[in-house]
Design an enzyme around this catalytic site. Sequence first.
Site, mmCIF file in Angstrom:
data_model
loop_
_atom_site.group_PDB
_atom_site.id
_atom_site.type_symbol
_atom_site.label_atom_id
_atom_site.label_comp_id
_atom_site.label_asym_id
_atom_site.label_seq_id
_atom_site.Cartn_x
_atom_site.Cartn_y
_atom_site.Cartn_z
ATOM 1 N N LYS A 85 36.350 34.084 42.218
ATOM 2 C CA LYS A 85 35.495 34.658 41.773
ATOM 3 C C LYS A 85 33.789 33.148 41.979
ATOM 4 O O LYS A 85 34.314 32.184 41.705
ATOM 5 C CB LYS A 85 35.654 34.983 40.469
ATOM 6 N N SER A 160 36.098 41.549 35.199
ATOM 7 C CA SER A 160 35.337 41.082 35.404
ATOM 8 C C SER A 160 35.256 40.583 36.363
ATOM 9 O O SER A 160 34.494 40.402 37.409
ATOM 10 C CB SER A 160 34.550 39.919 34.952
ATOM 11 N N SER A 184 39.868 39.857 32.559
ATOM 12 C CA SER A 184 38.868 40.046 33.163
ATOM 13 C C SER A 184 39.925 39.938 34.436
ATOM 14 O O SER A 184 39.388 39.791 36.512
ATOM 15 C CB SER A 184 37.973 38.796 33.139
HETATM 16 N N1 GLN Z 1 35.412 42.904 28.859
HETATM 17 C C1 GLN Z 1 35.863 41.957 28.410
HETATM 18 C C2 GLN Z 1 34.574 40.671 28.500
HETATM 19 O O1 GLN Z 1 33.773 41.767 28.617
HETATM 20 C C3 GLN Z 1 36.881 40.370 29.699
HETATM 21 C C4 GLN Z 1 36.173 39.367 30.017
HETATM 22 C C5 GLN Z 1 36.645 38.457 30.343
HETATM 23 O O2 GLN Z 1 38.234 38.286 30.413
HETATM 24 N N2 GLN Z 1 35.916 37.438 31.192
HETATM 25 O O3 GLN Z 1 34.446 39.698 27.821
#
Ligand code: GLN
Length: 496
Positions: A85, A160, A184
Amino acid sequence: MFFERNFTIEKYRQGILKREFSLTQAIEAFFDYLKEKDKDLGAFLEIFESAGKNQARVLDKKLSQLSEKERANLSPLFGVPLAIKDNILIAGFKTTAASKILANYIASYDATVIKKLKKEEVIFLGKTNLDEFAMGASTEYSAFKKTRNPYDLSKVPGGSSGGSAVAVAANMALGALGSDTGGSIRQPASFCGVVGLKPSYGAVSRYGLIALASSLDQIGPFAKTVADVALIFKAIAGFDDFDSTSVKVDWSRVDEYEPSAAKKLKIGVPKEYFVEGMEEEVKEAVMKVVEKFKADGFEIKEISLPHTQYAVSCYYIILPAEASANLARYDGLRYSPVAELKTENLSLWDYYLKQRSVGIGDEPRRRILLGNFVLSSGYYDAYYAKAQKVRRLILNDFENVFQKGKDGVDVILAPVSPTKAFEIGAKADDPLAMYLADIFTIPANLAGLCALSLPAENPQNFSKENMPVNFQLIGRRFEEKNILNLGRYFEEELRD
Ligand code: GLN
């Protein structure tokens, strides 16, 4: 062979040890395949073709000089192609966090997880797409491109860490790293039907991860099977001098499969995780998993985590507060300026303003504003301090059900996300709808627990008509061994 859903890290290793293929052949095939495949999917922001191929040649040479016995002692990840990532630093390569403000930033050092993987002699295929600064649940908030779900190109891969999930689901990589702050890793794993692990807070060093919310962030692996995820986790876990929140734990046996130990684990199913408005198909898939465990003789009981309903609001106070502080360093001077901006004759203040207003996208901007608001004097106690108390209540809920002894359970079984993959565009303009996608994943981050997301059905059956859906196994902090063992038992003994 390399590009089939059931071709795993374990099979790759066998192939190498038996000399069925050379690493050079394998890695060249992976690059050829992914260059073609990724035209439609958009999982990668950058590929490391020449570095990867060079490394394959070097490792082949090393292999040829080893005896059979020495080869058998090589790392289980030797020569394994992985995707990373793009919020994790690899020295000498760009690390953008999918933000324009870092578009030209070249990492000057390796994240600890990268250092560890280099020791295992893995091969990095490239960097994967994400929501800008890992804020989002669909990968649509990347400043650079959209990533598509491999089973249905009109749908999102989740986020994400969408790029990493897709790289594995579409067989472009044998494994990947993502980060999970509120879901994420687990949610994109579910939308794409692969396995993903969010480690316990403190299990994996965060050094060299671009920070989103430092009290919640964890790096973790994606792969096609639980066994493969366990191998990668074992390689990246451990105490690190450079991360004072990392903890010394003995991980030497975390990847061992012990079916008889798995059978002794007591499983709890939280009633608050089956809410109004969740998709019927998700509920059914998870209940089917519960039935399979039951039919196999597992002890299953309904449990209650009464503060679950406050988790999303609590998270969206704590996360923006921490993120607003973490993102303050991106001023357009450090790391890299946004190119093409005319900045001569600007005061320093105007320079910052210009750089940040062009370099930072809508979602991070929203969270920076929210974070500054909840931390400002006069509001701090009403929002931030209160959210910290609610966080404690959520942790207490888990500690209650995880008590050792007759009444407690060892593992919690729950859905990952209330929906399957949704259409591209369906939620991008509606932040609240996007935030609700994390309702079942956020609590484990707030409580620092480990959680494994794995397909409820055999991935061979996933298709456009039958989109993937995962369930999660949440364990006590640092009891990754339990959830990995139980997940593997499900995968190998119970799943169709
Ligand atoms: N969807 C969640 C957010 O927008 C999780 C993000 C993450 O785990 N990096 O914060």
